[in-house]
Design an enzyme around this catalytic site. Structure first.
Site, PDB file in Angstrom:
ATOM      1  CG  ASN A   1       4.041   0.983   1.794  1.00 26.22           C
ATOM      2  OD1 ASN A   1       3.579   0.275   0.966  1.00 26.22           O
ATOM      3  ND2 ASN A   1       5.461   1.368   1.338  1.00 26.22           N
ATOM      4  N   GLY A   2       3.630  -1.977   2.574  1.00 25.99           N
ATOM      5  CA  GLY A   2       4.406  -3.546   2.449  1.00 25.99           C
ATOM      6  C   GLY A   2       3.919  -4.483   2.756  1.00 25.99           C
TER       7      GLY A   2
ATOM      8  CG  ASP B   1       0.683  -8.657   5.843  1.00 23.60           C
ATOM      9  OD1 ASP B   1      -0.696  -8.047   4.903  1.00 23.60           O
ATOM     10  OD2 ASP B   1       1.741  -7.959   5.341  1.00 23.60           O
TER      11      ASP B   1
ATOM     12  CB  CYS C   1      -0.997  -0.217   1.486  1.00 21.29           C
ATOM     13  SG  CYS C   1      -1.853  -1.671   1.666  1.00 21.29           S
TER      14      CYS C   1
ATOM     15  CG  LEU D   1      -1.363  -3.739  -5.508  1.00 25.99           C
ATOM     16  CD1 LEU D   1      -2.009  -3.923  -6.684  1.00 25.99           C
ATOM     17  CD2 LEU D   1       0.653  -3.653  -5.683  1.00 25.99           C
ATOM     18  CB  SER D   2      -5.889  -6.498  -2.895  1.00 24.56           C
ATOM     19  OG  SER D   2      -6.609  -5.738  -2.705  1.00 24.56           O
TER      20      SER D   2
END
Length: 616
Positions: free
Chosen positions: A71-72, A96, A2, A47-48
């Site tokens: 993000n990650g 996660d 993300c 972003l899936s």
């Protein structure tokens, strides 16, 4: 994967968050998540990759009092989830990021960061303690910027989003410019904008929301241990674990395959776990730089589904502005062009790619490291540089500065673009003595603890060239197309093993000695015996064509001024280089990229800014 962004401050409102989220749409095209709590505003674009249906952020714990944005990816999240479930935590998703929320409640921020393995920029808001925690992954795979003035604080995954906050000015940081003109990138915690900093790799930051007091702390620094014996089995097991862990995803995964040792080894191990895994390579018209045939040979050997794309070098004039606009932070690395192209094509097939970033720094792959090996393998120049750095046999003294002037290198041997005198001519503002820079001081103190000159050299690149050029290139070029890039060679255990190896197992005549030996288990000899080959593009011709299209270097830089740079001096240096046939392509390309980056960045930033009479 993300992008995250947020800010704290009275009278900033919620509309600003929508603007900032729109600016990072490319990092997360699948949707967004937002949270507002009085002066606290936090958001993400998604972003899936894992738990496609339910992994929307923020993820909560402690009855909604703890919120986590990320993000990650956290590669070991399943093992951590199982541990947390045994402790009584109930999960509502398979994301996660939910592990981060519950893990923070269970272990605290330090305990959480000590346990997770991943690439990430994390934002955790604890409503009970009134604290905002930010953290960046150990090696700087994911970016995280921040800005603060009295009464206000902001953070984000992009320099653009953070720079659009109303208190950030156009002022360039002269010390950052000095580093950029020396290296073609900005190392450490500075950015080219004076009002914005970035978290260092392995650093966390805590904001006390009632006072906006900030504390920063390094939770991870690569270990510089005394050299020891590392068996082939120990190394092979660590490498296999690293690659397997980086394959976790609920979407298609592929591998960037150049045909060189590093990417070939990653692809071979990935193919053992995912039969017919997708691999991607780039072909060039110049035979001396084209590795596509070697990549195809590796693909046949491992049984991957291979895709090779032709890099159209005639598109330089249109491609360079696209790349500069996508970079977010300026770097003058010519390989950004083909990586951008390859990422665009790979995204048509997969959502995640693995690559070989980090192997050269961890296992000593660059030719300039040879000057730090045994005396018999060093030439005259190597002996000179090594003599500047080596102080005693067992360990090294602290290097005196990061940018050396004789010869023009960093402590790793990385070659500089300019001398100190030349940079002083180019930069408008007076420069401070760079030895007073707090980041540089800590960096040099750490290097002073190295055991041997080769460990010191590779450590220097792991802390600078790797996070501030190579990983910037990989992240920005991939994310420009909504593609997630992962680097197995940056698994913490693997990095620790590489740094702890005896020098003779890293560089002894040939590079990456132990890694090559391990690779024989998976790859044919003709791949392993090839010399290292990188992207070497016809930059002299391209730069000449670029300036010609603008009517010359003088006309170009007159129309593309760079804040903080003396335009007359810059034009004089570039034109003198061309007239005398010096052709410093690295310098010329770097300043072109800086000029193009600022042209597009400043325009996008202006579009993001809002009426300060309304928003304060």
């Amino acid at each position: 994967m993300c992008g995250i962004v947020g800010y704290v401050g009275d009278n900033l409102g919620e509309e600003l968050l929508l603007r900032l989220l729109a600016s990072i749409h490319h990092r997360g095209p699948d949707g967004d998540g937002r949270y507002h709590d009085g002066p606290v505003h936090m958001g993400m674009r998604r972003l899936s990759i894992i738990d496609l249906a339910h992994g929307w952020q923020p993820l909560l714990s402690r009855e909604g009092q703890v919120l986590a944005f990320q993000n990650g990816e956290i590669y070991n999240y399943r093992a951590l989830r199982a541990e947390l479930e045994r402790a009584g935590f109930v999960f509502k998703t398979h994301s996660d990021t939910e592990v981060l929320a519950h893990g923070y409640v269970r272990w605290g921020i330090d305990g959480l960061l000590a346990r997770i393995d991943g690439m990430y920029a994390i934002a955790i808001y604890d409503r009970d303690s009134r604290e905002l925690h930010l953290a960046r992954d150990r090696f700087g795979e994911k970016p995280l910027f921040y800005t603060a003035v009295p009464g206000r604080f902001g953070y984000g995954s992009t320099l653009l989003a953070v720079s659009a906050l109303p208190w950030v000015t156009d002022e360039f940081d002269p010390q950052a410019l000095d580093h950029f003109l020396a290296l073609h990138f900005v190392p450490g915690d500075r950015t080219v904008l004076a009002g914005v900093r970035q978290l260092l790799p392995g650093e966390r930051l805590t904001v006390a929301l009632d006072t906006l007091a900030i504390t920063r702390q390094r939770y991870y620094i690569p270990p510089l241990e005394a050299p020891r014996y590392v068996s082939d089995d120990e190394l092979a097991n660590a490498l296999d674990e690293a690659v397997i862990s980086r394959l976790v995803a609920d979407v298609p995964v592929g591998v960037f395959l150049s045909g060189g040792l590093d990417s070939s080894l990653v692809a071979a191990l990935a193919a053992r776990a995912i039969p017919s895994v997708a691999t991607f390579s780039m072909g060039f018209s110049e035979a001396q730089v084209d590795e596509s045939a070697h990549a195809a040979a590796v693909a046949r050997h491992i049984g991957s589904t291979h895709h090779c794309f032709a890099f159209d070098q005639d598109d330089f004039m249109t491609l360079l502005p696209e790349v500069a606009a996508a970079l977010d932070t300026p770097i003058g690395d010519q390989a950004t062009l083909p990586v951008y192209w390859l990422s665009r094509e790979a995204r048509k097939h997969v959502s995640v790619v693995l690559a070989g970033e980090g192997a050269d720094e961890v296992f000593a792959g660059y030719s300039y490291y040879r000057q730090f090996t045994a005396p018999a393998s060093r030439g005259k120049r190597g002996g000179l540089l090594a003599s500047l750095l080596t102080r005693r046999r067992a360990s090294l003294a602290r290097p005196e500065r990061f940018l050396l002037d004789d010869p023009l290198v960093t402590p790793s041997g990385f070659p500089l673009l300019t001398s100190r005198a030349e940079r002083h001519r180019l930069i408008c503002s007076p420069l401070n003595d760079d030895t007073s820079d707090s980041w540089q001081s800590g960096f040099l103190d750490w290097l002073g603890g190295a055991h041997g000159s080769l460990q010191q050299a590779t450590a220097a690149d792991i802390a600078t060239w790797l996070p501030d050029d190579l990983l910037v290139k990989f992240d920005r070029m991939a994310m420009a197309h909504g593609l997630e890039g992962r680097a197995p060679f940056l698994h913490p255990r693997l990095v620790a093993l590489g740094l702890a190896m005896r020098s003779s197992e890293r560089m002894a005549g040939e590079s990456k000695v132990a890694l090559r030996r391990i690779a024989r288990r998976y790859l044919p000899d003709n791949i392993l015996q090839r010399p290292k080959q990188g992207f070497v593009l016809p930059m002299r011709r391209w730069i000449g064509e670029w300036f010609a299209a603008w009517g010359g270097a003088g006309e170009y830089f007159s129309q593309r001024p760079i804040p903080g740079i003396n335009g007359k001096e810059l034009i004089g240096i570039v034109e003198n280089d061309i007239t005398t046939g010096l052709y410093r392509e690295r310098l010329h390309f770097a300043v072109i990229m800086l000029a193009e980056w600022w042209h597009y960045f400043s325009a996008k930033r202006a579009a993001l800014r809002y009426d300060t009479t309304v928003w304060g």
